[in-house]
Design a protein around this motif. Structure first.
Motif, short mmCIF file in Angstrom:
data_model
loop_
_atom_site.label_atom_id
_atom_site.label_comp_id
_atom_site.label_asym_id
_atom_site.label_seq_id
_atom_site.Cartn_x
_atom_site.Cartn_y
_atom_site.Cartn_z
N ALA A 18 5.81 -6.16 11.39
CA ALA A 18 4.91 -4.77 11.37
C ALA A 18 3.53 -5.02 11.01
CB ALA A 18 5.93 -3.73 10.69
N ALA A 19 2.82 -4.40 11.56
CA ALA A 19 1.29 -4.44 11.30
C ALA A 19 0.69 -3.17 11.48
CB ALA A 19 0.38 -5.61 12.17
N LEU A 20 0.10 -2.75 10.42
CA LEU A 20 -1.08 -1.47 10.64
C LEU A 20 -2.42 -1.57 10.93
CD1 LEU A 20 -0.96 1.60 10.18
CD2 LEU A 20 -1.82 1.08 7.67
N VAL A 21 -2.52 -1.31 12.01
CA VAL A 21 -4.34 -1.33 12.35
C VAL A 21 -4.96 -0.22 12.14
CG1 VAL A 21 -5.73 -1.66 14.13
CG2 VAL A 21 -3.30 -2.69 14.43
N ALA A 22 -5.86 -0.32 11.22
CA ALA A 22 -6.73 0.79 10.57
C ALA A 22 -8.04 0.72 10.39
CB ALA A 22 -6.01 1.13 9.19
N LEU A 29 0.01 1.25 1.27
CA LEU A 29 1.38 0.39 1.41
C LEU A 29 2.40 0.89 0.88
CD1 LEU A 29 -0.66 -3.26 1.03
CD2 LEU A 29 0.37 -2.21 3.25
N THR A 30 2.30 1.33 -0.58
CA THR A 30 3.47 1.83 -1.29
C THR A 30 4.03 2.98 -0.67
OG1 THR A 30 2.00 2.82 -2.88
CG2 THR A 30 2.78 0.51 -3.47
N GLU A 31 3.11 4.24 -0.18
CA GLU A 31 3.85 5.39 0.31
C GLU A 31 4.05 5.37 1.75
OE1 GLU A 31 0.73 8.39 -0.54
OE2 GLU A 31 0.97 7.89 -2.82
N SER A 32 3.73 4.15 2.35
CA SER A 32 4.22 4.24 3.88
C SER A 32 5.72 4.11 4.14
CB SER A 32 3.33 3.05 4.56
OG SER A 32 2.18 3.35 4.45
N ASP A 33 6.09 4.85 5.06
CA ASP A 33 7.85 4.66 5.26
C ASP A 33 8.19 3.14 5.87
OD1 ASP A 33 7.97 7.12 4.57
OD2 ASP A 33 7.72 7.96 6.65
N VAL A 34 7.16 2.40 6.36
CA VAL A 34 7.25 1.12 6.92
C VAL A 34 6.68 0.17 5.94
CG1 VAL A 34 6.80 -0.26 8.91
CG2 VAL A 34 7.36 2.01 9.13
N ALA A 35 7.50 -0.94 5.68
CA ALA A 35 7.07 -2.06 5.10
C ALA A 35 6.15 -3.05 5.81
CB ALA A 35 8.14 -2.85 4.54
N PHE A 36 4.95 -2.91 5.77
CA PHE A 36 4.11 -3.78 6.48
C PHE A 36 3.83 -5.09 6.43
CE2 PHE A 36 2.53 0.69 7.37
CZ PHE A 36 2.83 0.87 8.40
N VAL A 44 -2.49 -7.82 -0.68
CA VAL A 44 -2.33 -6.76 -1.58
C VAL A 44 -0.65 -6.39 -1.38
CG1 VAL A 44 -2.97 -4.29 -1.94
CG2 VAL A 44 -4.62 -5.76 -1.12
N ALA A 45 -0.20 -6.01 -2.64
CA ALA A 45 1.33 -5.82 -2.71
C ALA A 45 1.96 -6.94 -1.78
CB ALA A 45 1.57 -4.36 -2.24
N ASP A 46 1.71 -8.23 -1.83
CA ASP A 46 2.26 -9.23 -1.10
C ASP A 46 2.18 -8.87 0.60
OD1 ASP A 46 3.46 -10.42 -3.06
OD2 ASP A 46 4.94 -9.08 -3.42
N THR A 47 1.08 -8.24 0.76
CA THR A 47 0.60 -8.01 2.44
C THR A 47 -0.53 -8.47 2.62
OG1 THR A 47 2.15 -6.13 2.28
CG2 THR A 47 0.48 -6.26 4.15
N TRP A 48 -0.75 -9.17 3.90
CA TRP A 48 -2.10 -9.88 4.07
C TRP A 48 -2.84 -8.51 4.58
CZ3 TRP A 48 -4.24 -13.82 3.14
CH2 TRP A 48 -3.79 -15.30 2.89
N GLY A 53 4.73 -22.99 3.20
CA GLY A 53 5.38 -22.00 2.13
C GLY A 53 5.90 -20.89 2.66
N ASP A 54 6.07 -19.77 1.99
CA ASP A 54 6.50 -18.51 2.46
C ASP A 54 5.96 -17.60 3.25
OD1 ASP A 54 8.73 -19.62 0.66
OD2 ASP A 54 7.78 -18.30 -1.13
N ASP A 55 4.60 -18.12 3.75
CA ASP A 55 3.90 -17.12 4.26
C ASP A 55 4.63 -16.87 5.83
OD1 ASP A 55 2.22 -16.19 2.44
OD2 ASP A 55 0.71 -18.02 3.15
N ARG A 56 4.55 -15.87 6.29
CA ARG A 56 5.17 -15.73 7.76
C ARG A 56 4.06 -15.34 8.64
NH1 ARG A 56 10.06 -12.38 8.68
NH2 ARG A 56 8.70 -10.58 8.47
N ILE A 57 2.92 -15.35 8.20
CA ILE A 57 1.62 -14.81 9.00
C ILE A 57 0.58 -16.04 8.94
CG2 ILE A 57 -0.08 -13.13 9.42
CD1 ILE A 57 2.07 -11.32 8.47
N GLU A 58 -0.17 -16.26 9.93
CA GLU A 58 -1.13 -17.07 9.97
C GLU A 58 -2.30 -16.62 10.56
OE1 GLU A 58 -1.29 -21.82 11.03
OE2 GLU A 58 -1.55 -20.57 12.68
N ILE A 59 -3.48 -16.68 9.87
CA ILE A 59 -4.62 -15.81 10.27
C ILE A 59 -5.82 -16.84 10.11
CG2 ILE A 59 -6.30 -13.97 9.70
CD1 ILE A 59 -4.22 -12.83 8.00
#
Length: 447
Positions: A145-149, A167-174, A190-194, A226-232
């Motif tokens: 899941a990704a949030l575009v903002a 990130l912490t208040e969202s219903d979805v784990a991004f 931030v909070a283990d999120t890219w 490593g543990d990253d599932r996302i590559e930028i």
């Protein structure tokens, strides 16, 4: 696996330095991103806001954008986007028009799944209205899941939005936040999120010296070590050449020295920005700009940073005109915003060519504070009460019945986006009759 191009801040329609050529450059840069998307056969192009530079894009800019989006649509590549603060209107958004034409998808709190990734959107929201946000998103069943903002998020420059709260208040784990608004490319966790910005696709101000580009984002279990599932990955764009020339004049040095430094660069079709410092002789900026233009520069701008000092004491026996003007202005009871404009116009430190853009920036920074546009109490006639400005549509997260997300305001803090060195007049400045004290206009007003 899902591969997308993450871009934003294309600012189509920006006639920088009053140049039609520069205006075309911004559209061409967006076209180059789309060409790369088609050549690279990506799964989607994700745009994080400020597709347009102005709330009232002109017809050639609209038609050019539609042409580019049709190329993307013909290739079967979806265009997913949110609304930025520069382009937001009071009513429907231009992005809604493109969506109705089948050329775009406006992201909101419901997931749009591409491949194995669910994309959500959050339009720009004024600082004064963020306390109303609930960050409530519909669930998804995708792998990622990704949030575009669009906004200035921590921990990046000029931040005014708490990323961890989102990130912490969202219903979805991004797994990622793909952002726009900051013109400098950057990334962090931030909070283990890219969390990442792609930067603008063209230089919108003299402060944006680094090359322009976009992000190529891959959502994949094996995307990186490593543990990253996302590559930028950062991809460069071939944009208009900017030549930055800094000249420090020593005692006895003057215009000849400036020209000598300028001629050492390849100026062909480039935007040439010359900055002069030091203790040397006075120069004539216009003469240097003409010299650069004769050498092939598309645009040349000279900024003399030096202050002229004098040991002479001037004793004026009559009232100082500046003091007289200042006293008169104080008695007028102007609003805070109006006083900002007055201070900018009469500031000797602001070059004449930069007054319009600097005034625009000062006003835009006040848009979150309606009280800044209220006249002082002693300036209002007895019993005179000004009508409150119409409250802009706050959006889906701020008010449940208000439509998609919040309506952006303009903050003018995009790492130099206001372009104090640009001397550029935007469409908003040219049309001072636009309705709405908050600077917002409706599409109905436009049409």
């Amino acid at each position: 696996m899902t591969r997308v191009i993450h871009t934003g801040d294309t600012h189509i329609g920006y006639q920088q330095y009053h140049s039609p050529v520069r205006r075309q450059d911004f559209l061409d840069a967006f076209g180059a991103v789309v060409d790369d998307a088609i050549d690279g056969d990506v799964d989607a192009v994700v745009h994080a806001g400020d597709l347009f530079h102005d709330r009232r894009p002109e017809l050639p800019d609209l038609m050019g954008t539609i042409t580019v989006l049709r190329r993307l649509d013909d290739a079967g590549i979806p265009f997913l986007a949110v609304v930025g603060n520069h382009e937001s209107t009071r009513g429907g958004q231009w992005l809604d028009l493109f969506e109705r034409l089948g050329l775009a998808t406006r992201l909101d709190d419901e997931p749009v799944t591409v491949g194995d990734t669910a994309f959500y959107g959050l339009d720009h929201v004024p600082v004064s209205r963020r306390d109303e946000l609930e960050y409530a998103f519909e669930p998804h069943d995708a792998d990622y899941a990704a949030l575009v903002a669009h906004g200035l998020f921590e921990p990046f420059a000029h931040a005014d939005w708490d990323t961890e709260t989102v990130l912490t208040e969202s219903d979805v784990a991004f797994d990622a936040m793909l952002l726009g608004d900051n013109h400098k490319p950057d990334r962090a966790t931030v909070a283990d999120t890219w969390v990442t910005y792609p930067g603008s696709t063209e230089r919108a101000s003299a402060s944006e010296r680094e090359g322009r580009g976009y992000n190529l984002v891959r959502f994949d279990e094996a995307a990186a070590a490593g543990d990253d599932r996302i590559e930028i990955r950062r991809r460069a764009l071939d944009t208009r050449e900017f030549v930055f020339v800094s000249v420090e004049l020593g005692e006895g040095e003057g215009e000849a020295r400036v020209r000598e430094q300028v001629r050492q660069h390849d100026l062909a079709d480039a935007v040439v920005l010359v900055e002069v410092t030091g203790d040397g002789d006075p120069i004539t900026p216009a003469a240097v700009e003409e010299f650069a233009a004769d050498a092939g520069a598309l645009i040349a701008r000279v900024t003399d940073r030096r202050t002229v000092e004098t040991d002479e004491a001037v004793d004026v026996s009559f009232a100082d005109p500046e003091d007289a003007v200042r006293e008169r202005i104080e008695r007028m009871g102007l609003s805070t915003a109006a006083l900002d404009v007055d201070a900018t116009v009469r500031d000797d430190g602001v070059a004449d060519a930069n007054v319009r853009e600097t005034v625009k920036s000062a006003v835009e920074e006040r848009l979150d504070d309606p009280g800044a546009f209220e006249p002082a109490e002693d300036s209002m006639s007895d019993g005179d009460e000004s009508d409150e400005d119409a409250e802009p549509d706050a959006g889906k997260h701020a008010e449940p019945d208000a439509g998609k997300h919040a309506e952006p305001d303009t903050d003018g803090t995009h790492t130099g986006e206001t372009g104090a060195d640009d001397g550029t007049e935007s469409t908003a400045e040219r049309d001072e009759s636009a309705p709405g004290a908050d600077g917002q206009v409706s599409m109905e007003d436009y049409l």
